[in-house]
Design a protein around this motif. Structure first.
Motif, PDB file in Angstrom:
ATOM      1  N   ILE A  15      11.599  30.637  14.721  1.00 25.25           N
ATOM      2  CA  ILE A  15      12.601  30.139  13.768  1.00 25.25           C
ATOM      3  C   ILE A  15      13.976  30.101  14.433  1.00 25.25           C
ATOM      4  O   ILE A  15      14.733  29.144  14.287  1.00 25.25           O
ATOM      5  N   ALA A  19      16.232  26.874  14.981  1.00 23.73           N
ATOM      6  CA  ALA A  19      17.620  26.831  14.492  1.00 23.73           C
ATOM      7  C   ALA A  19      18.566  26.427  15.621  1.00 23.73           C
ATOM      8  O   ALA A  19      19.487  25.645  15.423  1.00 23.73           O
ATOM      9  N   LYS A 154      17.160  16.174  11.245  1.00 27.51           N
ATOM     10  CA  LYS A 154      16.435  16.286   9.980  1.00 27.51           C
ATOM     11  C   LYS A 154      15.067  16.923  10.200  1.00 27.51           C
ATOM     12  O   LYS A 154      14.647  17.791   9.432  1.00 27.51           O
ATOM     13  N   GLN A 157      15.563  20.580  10.939  1.00 31.28           N
ATOM     14  CA  GLN A 157      15.923  21.316   9.733  1.00 31.28           C
ATOM     15  C   GLN A 157      14.713  21.498   8.831  1.00 31.28           C
ATOM     16  O   GLN A 157      14.522  22.560   8.235  1.00 31.28           O
ATOM     17  N   ALA A 158      13.889  20.452   8.712  1.00 30.46           N
ATOM     18  CA  ALA A 158      12.683  20.553   7.884  1.00 30.46           C
ATOM     19  C   ALA A 158      11.728  21.592   8.467  1.00 30.46           C
ATOM     20  O   ALA A 158      11.155  22.411   7.735  1.00 30.46           O
ATOM     21  N   SER A 159      11.552  21.560   9.781  1.00 32.46           N
ATOM     22  CA  SER A 159      10.679  22.530  10.437  1.00 32.46           C
ATOM     23  C   SER A 159      11.215  23.942  10.257  1.00 32.46           C
ATOM     24  O   SER A 159      10.468  24.880   9.982  1.00 32.46           O
ATOM     25  N   LEU A 160      12.512  24.102  10.394  1.00 32.33           N
ATOM     26  CA  LEU A 160      13.144  25.411  10.221  1.00 32.33           C
ATOM     27  C   LEU A 160      12.936  25.902   8.790  1.00 32.33           C
ATOM     28  O   LEU A 160      12.591  27.056   8.571  1.00 32.33           O
ATOM     29  N   LYS A 161      13.119  25.018   7.845  1.00 32.62           N
ATOM     30  CA  LYS A 161      12.950  25.405   6.445  1.00 32.62           C
ATOM     31  C   LYS A 161      11.506  25.810   6.185  1.00 32.62           C
ATOM     32  O   LYS A 161      11.245  26.791   5.492  1.00 32.62           O
ATOM     33  N   GLU A 162      10.550  25.043   6.738  1.00 37.91           N
ATOM     34  CA  GLU A 162       9.134  25.389   6.571  1.00 37.91           C
ATOM     35  C   GLU A 162       8.854  26.770   7.159  1.00 37.91           C
ATOM     36  O   GLU A 162       8.173  27.600   6.541  1.00 37.91           O
ATOM     37  N   GLN A 164      10.999  29.173   7.675  1.00 41.14           N
ATOM     38  CA  GLN A 164      11.682  30.200   6.886  1.00 41.14           C
ATOM     39  C   GLN A 164      10.889  30.466   5.597  1.00 41.14           C
ATOM     40  O   GLN A 164      10.750  31.624   5.186  1.00 41.14           O
ATOM     41  N   ASN A 165      10.384  29.415   4.983  1.00 36.03           N
ATOM     42  CA  ASN A 165       9.561  29.591   3.769  1.00 36.03           C
ATOM     43  C   ASN A 165       8.290  30.355   4.104  1.00 36.03           C
ATOM     44  O   ASN A 165       7.865  31.220   3.334  1.00 36.03           O
ATOM     45  N   THR A 168       9.236  33.921   4.574  1.00 31.42           N
ATOM     46  CA  THR A 168       9.568  34.518   3.274  1.00 31.42           C
ATOM     47  C   THR A 168       8.306  34.768   2.461  1.00 31.42           C
ATOM     48  O   THR A 168       8.148  35.827   1.849  1.00 31.42           O
TER      49      THR A 168
END
Length: 170
Positions: A15, A19, A154, A157-162, A164-165, A168
């Motif tokens: 991650i 980032a 983009k 960011q999408a990969s990072l969000k995935e 991070q989710n 989490t």
């Protein structure tokens, strides 16, 4: 538990890497956008200069045409003067002809010099047009690079969000 911790650490490192890559993409996009703005400003400047050069050339062409018309009128006046004043003495006619010939020679030389200068300015205008075309191509390339950088940003960011989710939810 140790395996889960190693997996979590690897996921955290991944991650962080994503980032960092997203940040790099964002910086690339900002640099590309700044390059687009600079190239756009240069293109606008060149367009204004080209318009000014064209206006200047148009004015000079008009001036040359006026001088040519004046020279033709002067020649016409010379002919009329010769016809009307034929009875003048030969010496007076020779002196007047010599003066008019000198004036015509000077006017012809001035016209030739101005025509040469006009040709130089036309070449400069053509060079400016070519440079403007090159800048337009550079601007297009920069816009394409900006779009690619934005797409990469983009996606990052999408990969990072995935990730991070996933972290989490894990």
């Amino acid at each position: 538990e140790a395996g889960e911790q190693v997996a979590a650490e690897r996921l955290a490192l991944a991650i962080a890497s994503e980032a960092k890559e997203a940040s790099s993409c964002k910086e690339d996009a900002a640099a590309a956008e700044q390059t687009c703005q600079v190239l756009g400003a240069k293109l606008d400047s060149l367009r204004l200069q080209l318009e000014a050069d064209i206006n200047s050339e148009t004015k000079e062409i008009e001036e040359l045409q006026q001088k040519k018309a004046a020279r033709l009128a002067s020649e016409a006046v010379e002919e009329q003067a010769a016809e009307r004043h034929f009875s003048r003495s030969l010496a007076a006619l020779a002196a007047e002809a010599k003066l008019l010939q000198e004036q015509n020679t000077d006017a012809t030389k001035a016209c030739q010099l101005q025509e040469q200068a006009l040709q130089s300015r036309k070449q400069a205008a053509e060079d400016s047009r070519a440079q403007a075309a090159k800048l337009e191509n550079l601007l297009e390339d920069a816009k394409k690079k900006e779009a690619v950088s934005k797409d990469r940003l983009k996606a990052g960011q999408a990969s990072l969000k995935e990730r991070q989710n996933a972290l989490t939810n894990w």
